[in-house]
Design an enzyme around this catalytic site. Structure first.
Site, PDB file in Angstrom:
ATOM      1  N   ASP A  52       0.853  -1.186   0.000  1.00 53.57           N
ATOM      2  CA  ASP A  52       0.000   0.000   0.000  1.00 53.57           C
ATOM      3  C   ASP A  52       0.891   1.238   0.000  1.00 53.57           C
ATOM      4  OD1 ASP A  52      -3.271   0.041   0.953  1.00 53.57           O
ATOM      5  OD2 ASP A  52      -2.221   1.965   0.811  1.00 53.57           O
ATOM      6  N   ASP A  78       3.739   2.075  -4.541  1.00 51.02           N
ATOM      7  CA  ASP A  78       2.852   2.898  -5.349  1.00 51.02           C
ATOM      8  C   ASP A  78       2.723   2.206  -6.699  1.00 51.02           C
ATOM      9  OD1 ASP A  78       1.616   4.791  -6.960  1.00 51.02           O
ATOM     10  OD2 ASP A  78       2.681   6.490  -6.065  1.00 51.02           O
ATOM     11  N   VAL A  79       1.553   1.617  -6.972  1.00 52.00           N
ATOM     12  CA  VAL A  79       1.403   0.775  -8.158  1.00 52.00           C
ATOM     13  C   VAL A  79       1.462   1.562  -9.465  1.00 52.00           C
ATOM     14  CG1 VAL A  79       0.092  -0.982  -6.911  1.00 52.00           C
ATOM     15  CG2 VAL A  79      -1.132   0.879  -8.076  1.00 52.00           C
ATOM     16  N   ASN A 105      -5.412  -5.145  -6.337  1.00 56.14           N
ATOM     17  CA  ASN A 105      -6.627  -4.573  -5.773  1.00 56.14           C
ATOM     18  C   ASN A 105      -6.570  -3.062  -5.612  1.00 56.14           C
ATOM     19  OD1 ASN A 105      -9.107  -4.545  -3.893  1.00 56.14           O
ATOM     20  ND2 ASN A 105      -7.461  -3.813  -2.547  1.00 56.14           N
ATOM     21  N   TYR A 171     -13.323   6.328 -14.559  1.00 55.71           N
ATOM     22  CA  TYR A 171     -13.234   5.109 -13.757  1.00 55.71           C
ATOM     23  C   TYR A 171     -13.652   3.897 -14.582  1.00 55.71           C
ATOM     24  CZ  TYR A 171     -14.206   2.077  -9.677  1.00 55.71           C
ATOM     25  OH  TYR A 171     -14.246   1.054  -8.761  1.00 55.71           O
ATOM     26  N   LYS A 175     -11.598   0.502 -15.569  1.00 51.97           N
ATOM     27  CA  LYS A 175     -12.072  -0.795 -15.094  1.00 51.97           C
ATOM     28  C   LYS A 175     -12.469  -1.721 -16.243  1.00 51.97           C
ATOM     29  CE  LYS A 175     -11.421  -0.118 -10.717  1.00 51.97           C
ATOM     30  NZ  LYS A 175     -10.357  -0.860 -10.005  1.00 51.97           N
ATOM     31  N   THR A 206     -16.574   0.466   1.737  1.00 47.63           N
ATOM     32  CA  THR A 206     -15.175   0.846   1.825  1.00 47.63           C
ATOM     33  C   THR A 206     -15.096   2.362   1.870  1.00 47.63           C
ATOM     34  OG1 THR A 206     -14.763   1.098  -0.550  1.00 47.63           O
ATOM     35  CG2 THR A 206     -14.566  -1.128   0.359  1.00 47.63           C
TER      36      THR A 206
END
Length: 293
Positions: A52, A78-79, A105, A171, A175, A206
């Site tokens: 994370d 940091d992806v 994720n 978004y 996705k 969440t």
């Protein structure tokens, strides 16, 4: 001893037999779906590495899991940055010895009409939500193939990756890409005993929006964090919001079953069906107008 452990971790009938002794890596693992899934896998016997960008949250999550007696580790990552995900893979294999499950994720959301999206909005969403998953595949897939013990790669996408919704354009673009990545990868690695799943939930309990606001990077040229709540179009009706613990159980079960699509909300079913019916009707409409090919 090493040979016995190797045999125990090999896939059964081309896929995972269970999570006992498995090594699992979860990005976005400090909270929400990531932490809940890490906890579920740990409960089932997996050794976990959480990744994370939230260092305090990551430390709390690892401490919490270790307090329950689980084998857990945290790695800052940091992806958005390929080199950081490669470093995550290096550390994960070093810590766990073997990685069997990779769960990409980490994700954020910027909501609002496409006409109001800035270039920085688009970059931020796609860098994390789509490039984050691509980087995960780039960093982990060659190692899983070389390891030759099967395994599983899972992704968190969204209902917005199956059916478009007004107010979630950026978004949804990201996705949709994640869903396509999962679908294509599943075909390509089936013969290697590697399974693939893509999670497409609707509303989940969440802090995705608030966390998105908090972590938005200054390197995107923003003086302050924007309001990402936006105005969304109507979502399909659903009776309740799904809890992350329930979602984690479903995800773990889907990984073991090697189920490509994870669809937690029955309420999404009608919308998904209507989308494909709309596509299918086009062939009849074109034929009625004389198109033949």
């Amino acid at each position: 001893m090493r040979e016995a452990a190797s045999n125990r971790l090999r896939p059964v009938d081309g896929h995972l037999a269970g999570f006992e002794g498995r090594g699992a890596v979860i990005t976005g693992g400090a909270s929400g779906i990531g932490l809940a899934t890490a906890t579920e896998l740990a409960h089932r016997g997996a050794r976990v590495v959480l990744a994370d960008v939230d260092q305090p949250g990551l430390e709390l999550a690892v401490t919490h899991l270790r307090g329950k007696g689980f084998d857990a580790h945290g790695v800052m990552c940091d992806v958005r940055h390929h080199e950081e995900v490669v470093r995550l893979a290096d550390k994960a294999f070093r810590l766990l010895g073997q990685v069997d499950v990779v769960f990409s994720n980490a994700g954020i959301v910027v909501a609002g009409p496409i006409a109001e999206m800035t270039h920085e909005d688009w970059r931020w969403v796609i860098d994390i939500d789509l490039w984050g998953s691509i980087h995960t595949v780039e960093a982990f897939l060659p190692r899983l193939l070389k390891q030759n013990t099967g395994g599983h790669i899972a992704f968190t996408a969204s209902f917005a990756g199956l059916v478009p919704n007004a107010g979630l354009g950026a978004y949804g673009v990201a996705k949709y890409g994640v869903v396509s990545l999962a679908e294509t990868l599943a075909r390509e690695v089936k013969g290697n005993g590697i399974g693939v799943s893509v999670l497409c939930p609707m509303v989940v309990e969440t802090k995705l929006v608030s966390n998105s606001e908090r972590i938005r990077g200054a390197d995107y040229g923003l003086a302050s964090t924007p309001d990402v709540t936006g105005s969304l179009g109507p979502l399909p009706e659903q009776d309740d919001t799904l809890g992350v613990a329930d979602l984690a159980r479903l995800t773990a079960d889907a990984i073991l079953a090697n189920r490509l699509y994870i669809l937690p909300h029955e309420a999404s079913r009608a919308s998904i069906r209507r989308r494909f019916e709309r596509i299918d009707r086009i062939f009849d409409e074109q034929a009625a107008e004389g198109w033949r090919h």
